[in-house]
Every structure is written in structure tokens, then in C-alpha cells.
Design an enzyme around this catalytic site. Structure first.
Site, mmCIF file in Angstrom:
data_model
loop_
_atom_site.group_PDB
_atom_site.id
_atom_site.type_symbol
_atom_site.label_atom_id
_atom_site.label_comp_id
_atom_site.label_asym_id
_atom_site.label_seq_id
_atom_site.Cartn_x
_atom_site.Cartn_y
_atom_site.Cartn_z
ATOM 1 N N HIS A 155 0.798 -1.221 0.000
ATOM 2 C CA HIS A 155 0.000 0.000 0.000
ATOM 3 C C HIS A 155 0.836 1.278 0.000
ATOM 4 C CE1 HIS A 155 1.087 -0.210 4.212
ATOM 5 N NE2 HIS A 155 0.782 1.062 4.302
HETATM 6 C C1 UD1 Z 1 -1.733 5.030 6.538
HETATM 7 C C2 UD1 Z 1 -0.399 5.406 7.198
HETATM 8 C C3 UD1 Z 1 0.594 4.266 6.996
HETATM 9 C C4 UD1 Z 1 0.034 2.936 7.435
HETATM 10 C C5 UD1 Z 1 -1.297 2.695 6.735
HETATM 11 C C6 UD1 Z 1 -1.916 1.365 7.141
HETATM 12 C C7 UD1 Z 1 0.145 7.806 7.192
HETATM 13 C C8 UD1 Z 1 1.038 8.823 6.610
HETATM 14 N N1 UD1 Z 1 0.168 6.597 6.610
HETATM 15 O O1 UD1 Z 1 -1.546 4.984 5.143
HETATM 16 O O2 UD1 Z 1 1.766 4.553 7.744
HETATM 17 O O3 UD1 Z 1 0.953 1.910 7.100
HETATM 18 O O4 UD1 Z 1 -2.172 3.771 7.051
HETATM 19 O O5 UD1 Z 1 -3.147 1.166 6.579
HETATM 20 O O6 UD1 Z 1 -0.557 8.097 8.141
HETATM 21 N N2 UD1 Z 1 -9.302 4.636 3.004
HETATM 22 C C9 UD1 Z 1 -10.488 3.926 2.963
HETATM 23 N N3 UD1 Z 1 -11.013 3.489 4.134
HETATM 24 C C10 UD1 Z 1 -10.422 3.735 5.332
HETATM 25 C C11 UD1 Z 1 -9.209 4.450 5.347
HETATM 26 C C12 UD1 Z 1 -8.663 4.880 4.181
HETATM 27 O O7 UD1 Z 1 -11.052 3.689 1.910
HETATM 28 O O8 UD1 Z 1 -10.956 3.328 6.377
HETATM 29 C C13 UD1 Z 1 -8.719 5.151 1.744
HETATM 30 C C14 UD1 Z 1 -8.595 6.672 1.788
HETATM 31 O O9 UD1 Z 1 -9.700 7.262 1.243
HETATM 32 C C15 UD1 Z 1 -7.345 6.953 1.009
HETATM 33 C C16 UD1 Z 1 -6.551 5.655 1.077
HETATM 34 O O10 UD1 Z 1 -7.407 4.664 1.637
HETATM 35 O O11 UD1 Z 1 -7.631 7.220 -0.337
HETATM 36 C C17 UD1 Z 1 -5.313 5.829 1.913
HETATM 37 O O12 UD1 Z 1 -5.632 6.203 3.263
HETATM 38 P P1 UD1 Z 1 -4.676 7.198 4.096
HETATM 39 O O13 UD1 Z 1 -5.228 7.393 5.431
HETATM 40 O O14 UD1 Z 1 -4.390 8.389 3.251
HETATM 41 O O15 UD1 Z 1 -3.290 6.492 4.252
HETATM 42 P P2 UD1 Z 1 -2.797 4.976 4.146
HETATM 43 O O16 UD1 Z 1 -2.247 4.760 2.769
HETATM 44 O O17 UD1 Z 1 -3.850 4.037 4.636
#
Ligand code: UD1
Length: 393
Positions: A229
Site C-alpha cells: 500500500h
Molecule cells: C496510513 C499510514 C501508513 C500505514 C497505513 C496502514 C500515514 C502517513 N500513513 O496509510 O503509515 O501503514 O495507514 O493502513 O498516516 N481509506 C479507505 N477506508 C479507510 C481508510 C482509508 O477507503 O478506512 C482510503 C482513503 O480514502 C485513502 C486511502 O485509503 O484514499 C489511503 O488512506 P490514508 O489514510 O491516506 O493512508 P494509508 O495509505 O492508509
């Protein structure tokens, strides 16, 4: 004693669960002895991860109480997430006035809340301090460095992390080596995970039920787990496409691939027109994000792990699962082969991944237990927090 701890994203939940449990045990002891001051604990969730599979499942299955406060921050750019969290968290601190804020890990919530705490002149403790990848293009590395620089109490998972902090000039009396709190959760949950059947995990979480059949049980004697991811692996088609081709054309011919897929990765695969290829590939099964216990269960019997997650690298070390870490560096060097662990850095270069895959497929499970990864870290964290609150107040 009023302590406020913060969670934001999935890996935080796994770290906070044992910490909250140790507070509960401490308070029970105070109550039964009638001696000492109990801890008033407030749990704040920033809301960075919000959906059932990334969030609610973890609270329920790890027995974490519902957050007292949810800031509801949700998705957004890094600046948006951090900025919105700081604004909302400042109001919480002004209202609740904790004596100490405890942050864990390296996600955006960790950064935002440590800065806000310090600006409000509140003591800050960082659990899992001192990890360094040396890679400033990783958002998590920026979060780690800033949080550690600001924290009053730095609790480290290994001695290399303590040494990192000392080499950055942080005063020794703030740094305490306590072990890895993630392993408290692993030890506590092994028994429950063991009881789950792998086929049940696949049928319950299958991403596309009509299109992918749960394989025969003997195929499941030889499976690998894939998780990916990190922006550095999934945000560019020129990087992601060759990895997908390697997984389909090489890895899945030797091992059945089980891939619990992160929402960020799905989004990118769809954008790059790669999603249908992997979804319909033979011997590959995509799953929705799975629970903590399900991942632990899969990891126990996997022949191999392909991952860019730091937490899984650590879990593979304890379970002994050969791990191809799809990164050029790691903030968790104790898990690497050269330190006795089962993990090898393969970056995102397909030639390197293929070469290591050829070697790793012949290797055996080799569990390793770094010092103080013993299931009792949360208690040591709380002891240090109480001691320093008594000293610094
Ligand atoms: C975050 C953390 C990372 C961790 C990861 C584990 C930071 C900088 N990064 O990255 O260190 O390894 O979490 O998962 O804080 N989304 C959903 N549903 C959710 C949460 C997120 O669909 O419940 C989608 C969001 O809309 C976004 C993408 O997933 O587009 C990424 O989510 P984001 O919180 O930006 O960071 P992660 O890549 O999950």
C-alpha cells in the site's frame, strides 16, 4: 493522573490495545489495594481510518473500548489530514487538559497530535520511538523524526532505535528501551487466531465472490500472502505494473497468492487499468482488508510474505515466515536476515524480487525473538510513563 492517548490508522489500533489493557490492570490494582492514584484515561481517534474493515473490526476484535472522542478527520492529502487533526485536537486538549499525551507509531495522527500537545505545553510520550529508515521521501519517516524531536518520553522497541535517538542528540534520560508493543498483541491473540480455518477467511473476505472460487484445501498447503500500500510502490504505474506482472506470471505459478488489498492500492490499480488483470488472474485471490486475527492466522502457515508493511515484517520475525520486504530500506532492521530475522529487502525492482523469490521459496520458517519482544512491553511503557509523570510534574 490524566493521560490522553491517540489513534488514527489501522496499525495504531494494534499498538494501543495492550496499552489500554495495562491501564485497566493498573487501575484494578489501585482499587483493590486502596493505595495510589488511579489513571483517568481518554482515548481520542482522529478518524483517519474510518470504514468497518480498516477500523471498527479492529476495535471490536482487539477489545479496544470505543474512543471517548472521534475527530472524524477521514481521507485527504497529508496537509489536510494533519491540519484538520491539529485544529480539532487543540480544542480537545484545551477542554480536557491531560497531563500527558501518548502517541504511537508513525502515522499522520502521531505527527499532528504530538505537535499540538507540545504547543499546548503538555508532556508527550511516543511509543515506538527511534525507528529510522533514513528515507525522507516516506511520509512516515517525517512523522517519526518530528514526533521524536518533540517528545518528552521516548519508548523504543529495540536498542538500535535507542542508538538512533542518541545519535540525533536527544538526551539519554528521555529514552527508554521497552520492547515491541505489537508483540504483546500478537502473543495475546495467537490462540484465538489458531482456531480460524484458512478457507473460512477466504470465503468470508473474497473480493469478488462470483468470479473467484475458494481453492481446494491442498492448494492451501502452499500459499503466499501479498500486501502492498506504500505510495512508493502503488502510486506510479511504471512501478506497479511490473510488480503485478511478476505476481501473475511468476509467483502465482509456484504459490497460491492471497492478497488482502488496501483501499489505496485498489484505487491505483483501477486508475492504471490493472485491476481486472489481477482480479481474474489464476491462482491469485484478492480479499477485502481482513481482521487482525485473520491476518495472524494466514501468516502462521504462509510459505512466504510479500509486503511493504513494517508491522508485518515484525510479525513475520516472531512467526518465522520468510518475508520479501518490497522496500529499499527499513526502519526495522532487527527483522532482517543479517540480524537473524526472516526478512530480505527487495525494493520494487522486479529482477531483484524474482531472484530473491527463487531463493526464498526454498527456505524454511525461522522464528526469531529480538530482545524484549516478549509480550510485556505495554506494562513497561506504563511504568515509565508513571515514573516520568511523577518526576516531570
Ligand atoms: C496510513 C499510514 C501508513 C500505514 C497505513 C496502514 C500515514 C502517513 N500513513 O496509510 O503509515 O501503514 O495507514 O493502513 O498516516 N481509506 C479507505 N477506508 C479507510 C481508510 C482509508 O477507503 O478506512 C482510503 C482513503 O480514502 C485513502 C486511502 O485509503 O484514499 C489511503 O488512506 P490514508 O489514510 O491516506 O493512508 P494509508 O495509505 O492508509
Amino acid at each position: 493522573m490524566k493521560i490522553l492517548s491517540v489513534v488514527g490508522a489501522r496499525p495504531n489500533f494494534i499498538k494501543i490495545a495492550p496499552f489500554i489493557n495495562s491501564i485497566k490492570e493498573y487501575n484494578q490494582k489501585i482499587e483493590s489495594s486502596g493505595n495510589g492514584i488511579s489513571i483517568n484515561h481518554i482515548l481520542v481517534h482522529t478518524g483517519q481510518h474510518y470504514d468497518d474493515r480498516m477500523n471498527n473490526n479492529f476495535f471490536t476484535s482487539l477489545g479496544i473500548p470505543s474512543p471517548d472522542i472521534n475527530l472524524g478527520i477521514g481521507s485527504g492529502s497529508h496537509a489536510e489530514q494533519v491540519g484538520k487533526t491539529m485544529i480539532a485536537f487543540e480544542k480537545v486538549l484545551i477542554e480536557h487538559k491531560p497531563e500527558m499525551v501518548v502517541v504511537v507509531g508513525d502515522v499522520n495522527a502521531t505527527l499532528a497530535c504530538s505537535i499540538t500537545a507540545k504547543k499546548q505545553k503538555i508532556l508527550c510520550c511516543h511509543i515506538e520511538a527511534g525507528l529510522r529508515s533514513g528515507d525522507m521521501s516516506m511520509p512516515e519517516e517525517i512523522n517519526r523524526i518530528v514526533t521524536d524531536r518533540l517528545s518528552d518520553l521516548l519508548l523504543t522497541p529495540d536498542k538500535l532505535s535507542s542508538a538512533n535517538l542518541m545519535s540525533e542528540g536527544i538526551s539519554r534520560d528521555k529514552i527508554h528501551f521497552v520492547g515491541n508493543i505489537m508483540i504483546d498483541t500478537l502473543e495475546k491473540n495467537l490462540g484465538k487466531a489458531e482456531k480460524i480455518q484458512v478457507v473460512d477467511i477466504l470465503s468470508k473476505n473474497n473480493y469478488a465472490i462470483e468470479e473467484q472460487q475458494v481453492p481446494d484445501p491442498e492448494i492451501l498447503n502452499s500459499y503466499a500472502i501479498v500486501t502492498m500500500h506504500r505510495p512508493s510502490n502503488v502510486d506510479r504505474k511504471s512501478i506497479l505494473k511490473p510488480i503485478i506482472e511478476f505476481l501473475i506470471e511468476t509467483a502465482s505459478r509456484k504459490l497460491f497468492l492471497i492478497w488482502p488489498i488496501h483501499p489505496r492500492t485498489i484505487k491505483r490499480l483501477k486508475e492504471f487499468d490493472l485491476f481486472n488483470r489481477i482480479l481474474h488472474a489464476e491462482n491469485v485471490m484478492l480479499l477485502h482488508p481482513i481482521s487482525y486475527h485473520e491476518m495472524l492466522r494466514l501468516n502462521m502457515d504462509a510459505k512466504m510474505m510479500f509486503t511493504d508493511s513494517g508491522g508485518l515484517q515484525e510479525e513475520c520475525a516472531i512467526l518465522g515466515t520468510p518475508c520479501l520486504t518490497m522496500r529499499w530500506n527499513t526502519e526495522r532492521p532487527v527483522t532482517l536476515l543479517e540480524h537473524g530475522g526472516p526478512s530480505v529487502l527487495v525494493g520494487n525492482n522486479v529482477k531483484m524480487i524474482r531472484d530473491e523469490f527463487g531463493k526464498t521459496i526454498l527456505s524454511q520458517r525461522k522464528p526469531q525473538r529480538p530482545e524484549l519482544w516478549d509480550g510485556h512491553t505495554a506494562k513497561r511503557c506504563l511504568d515509565k510513563i508513571i515514573m516520568s509523570l511523577n518526576r516531570l510534574k
